[in-house]
Design a protein around this motif. Structure first.
Motif, PDB file in Angstrom:
ATOM      1  N   CYS A 104       4.635   4.439   2.650  1.00  9.34           N
ATOM      2  CA  CYS A 104       3.855   3.226   2.430  1.00  9.34           C
ATOM      3  C   CYS A 104       3.523   2.589   3.766  1.00  9.34           C
ATOM      4  O   CYS A 104       3.951   3.058   4.822  1.00  9.34           O
ATOM      5  N   VAL A 105       2.755   1.511   3.716  1.00 12.38           N
ATOM      6  CA  VAL A 105       2.307   0.820   4.928  1.00 12.38           C
ATOM      7  C   VAL A 105       3.136  -0.435   5.146  1.00 12.38           C
ATOM      8  O   VAL A 105       3.203  -1.305   4.260  1.00 12.38           O
ATOM      9  N   THR A 115       0.857  -1.175   0.000  1.00 14.25           N
ATOM     10  CA  THR A 115       0.000   0.000   0.000  1.00 14.25           C
ATOM     11  C   THR A 115       0.898   1.232   0.000  1.00 14.25           C
ATOM     12  O   THR A 115       1.555   1.535   1.002  1.00 14.25           O
ATOM     13  N   TYR A 164       0.464   5.830  12.723  1.00 16.72           N
ATOM     14  CA  TYR A 164      -0.760   6.414  12.170  1.00 16.72           C
ATOM     15  C   TYR A 164      -0.513   7.631  11.272  1.00 16.72           C
ATOM     16  O   TYR A 164      -1.201   7.823  10.277  1.00 16.72           O
ATOM     17  N   ARG A 165       0.465   8.450  11.623  1.00 14.53           N
ATOM     18  CA  ARG A 165       0.653   9.711  10.875  1.00 14.53           C
ATOM     19  C   ARG A 165       2.130  10.030  10.732  1.00 14.53           C
ATOM     20  O   ARG A 165       2.910   9.879  11.679  1.00 14.53           O
ATOM     21  N   GLY A 178       2.151  -0.046  10.095  1.00 19.95           N
ATOM     22  CA  GLY A 178       1.716   1.310   9.800  1.00 19.95           C
ATOM     23  C   GLY A 178       2.648   2.061   8.873  1.00 19.95           C
ATOM     24  O   GLY A 178       3.481   1.481   8.171  1.00 19.95           O
ATOM     25  N   LEU A 179       2.510   3.373   8.867  1.00 23.53           N
ATOM     26  CA  LEU A 179       3.214   4.230   7.926  1.00 23.53           C
ATOM     27  C   LEU A 179       4.718   4.195   8.128  1.00 23.53           C
ATOM     28  O   LEU A 179       5.209   4.268   9.249  1.00 23.53           O
ATOM     29  N   ASN A 197     -11.554   4.916   7.652  1.00 21.50           N
ATOM     30  CA  ASN A 197     -10.887   5.136   6.371  1.00 21.50           C
ATOM     31  C   ASN A 197     -11.459   6.381   5.688  1.00 21.50           C
ATOM     32  O   ASN A 197     -12.599   6.702   5.853  1.00 21.50           O
ATOM     33  N   LEU A 231       1.082   5.255  -0.313  1.00 16.52           N
ATOM     34  CA  LEU A 231       0.196   6.394  -0.111  1.00 16.52           C
ATOM     35  C   LEU A 231       0.739   7.690  -0.702  1.00 16.52           C
ATOM     36  O   LEU A 231      -0.025   8.605  -0.985  1.00 16.52           O
ATOM     37  N   ILE A 244       0.481  12.667   5.945  1.00 11.44           N
ATOM     38  CA  ILE A 244      -0.252  11.457   5.585  1.00 11.44           C
ATOM     39  C   ILE A 244      -0.732  10.736   6.844  1.00 11.44           C
ATOM     40  O   ILE A 244       0.018  10.600   7.812  1.00 11.44           O
ATOM     41  N   THR A 245      -1.973  10.281   6.831  1.00 13.16           N
ATOM     42  CA  THR A 245      -2.488   9.429   7.908  1.00 13.16           C
ATOM     43  C   THR A 245      -2.997   8.122   7.308  1.00 13.16           C
ATOM     44  O   THR A 245      -3.413   8.065   6.147  1.00 13.16           O
ATOM     45  N   GLN A 246      -2.960   7.080   8.124  1.00 15.69           N
ATOM     46  CA  GLN A 246      -3.445   5.765   7.701  1.00 15.69           C
ATOM     47  C   GLN A 246      -3.981   5.022   8.923  1.00 15.69           C
ATOM     48  O   GLN A 246      -3.241   4.737   9.865  1.00 15.69           O
TER      49      GLN A 246
END
Length: 226
Positions: free
Chosen positions: A18-19, A7, A191-192, A64-65, A226, A9, A206-208
């Protein structure tokens, strides 16, 4: 994890956000399942340059990120930005228990025992001790758990685990620091990430949210949507 499951972003010729899934290494290793290896395979499949450099780390059990460099020109600048805390890093965590206050700052002195590969809160500064500081805010609660949003001001994710466990609030599923759960590893999610692009000077923020699974599904909060 095959590279087509990545993923991504944000990306350009200099960097990629990315994740990282839980259980994947954040740095180069002999394993083909490390994030740098997966990213290189991804870009090769697109017939793009496959230069990837790790500029910060996440514990293997943390997802996460993550931010990676895609060019030699950006690598040193990104590492400097991370080292000088010019990259804002925020996390979501599930604690076993409830903090005394709904939010605030935690500042501790941490000593890392290399032989045990474990860190401890200590009372005075000495060789091998560093200051650790974070801010947190409680987002939601169940009867015995708390969902918190955390901003790191020093160090990296391991200090989150140590600082909360030292207060009797270990992360859910964090066996090393006293909270075994058969259904999850340590409930901590990157998360961010927010930074100024080192070459273009563009602001990137960016947040995820974490995956829709236990224990995140026990709570309701905007950060989980989301």
């Amino acid at each position: 994890m095959p590279h087509n499951d990545l993923t991504v972003l944000y990306e350009d010729r200099s960097l990629v956000l990315c994740v990282k899934p839980v259980g994947v290494l954040s740095e180069d290793s002999d394993s083909a399942a490390s994030m740098p290896a997966l990213l290189r395979a991804h870009y090769r499949s697109l017939h793009q340059p496959d230069y990837i450099a790790t500029v910060h780390r996440l514990d293997k059990i943390t997802g996460g990120l993550m931010l990676f460099s895609r060019s030699k020109a950006a690598t040193g600048k990104l590492i400097a930005a991370v080292t000088e805390h010019r990259v804002e890093k925020e996390y979501l965590a599930v604690l076993r228990g409830h903090p005394d206050a709904p939010g605030g700052d935690l500042t501790d002195l941490l000593f890392r025992d290399a032989a045990k590969n474990k860190s401890y809160v200590v009372k005075r500064m000495r060789k091998g001790v560093r200051e650790a500081k974070l801010s947190y805010r409680v987002l939601a609660k169940t009867e015995d758990l708390s969902l918190v949003r955390i901003r790191l001001h020093t160090g990296r994710t391991h200090q989150i685990r140590v600082q909360f466990s030292s207060r009797g609030l270990p992360l859910l599923g964090d066996i090393r620091y006293g909270s075994k759960d058969p259904h999850c590893t340590a409930a901590l999610w990157s998360y961010r990430l927010a930074l100024t692009h080192p070459l273009t000077h563009k602001e990137i923020d960016i947040t995820q949210p974490p995956p829709h699974q236990y224990p995140w599904t026990l709570f309701t909060a905007p950060e989980l949507e989301n």
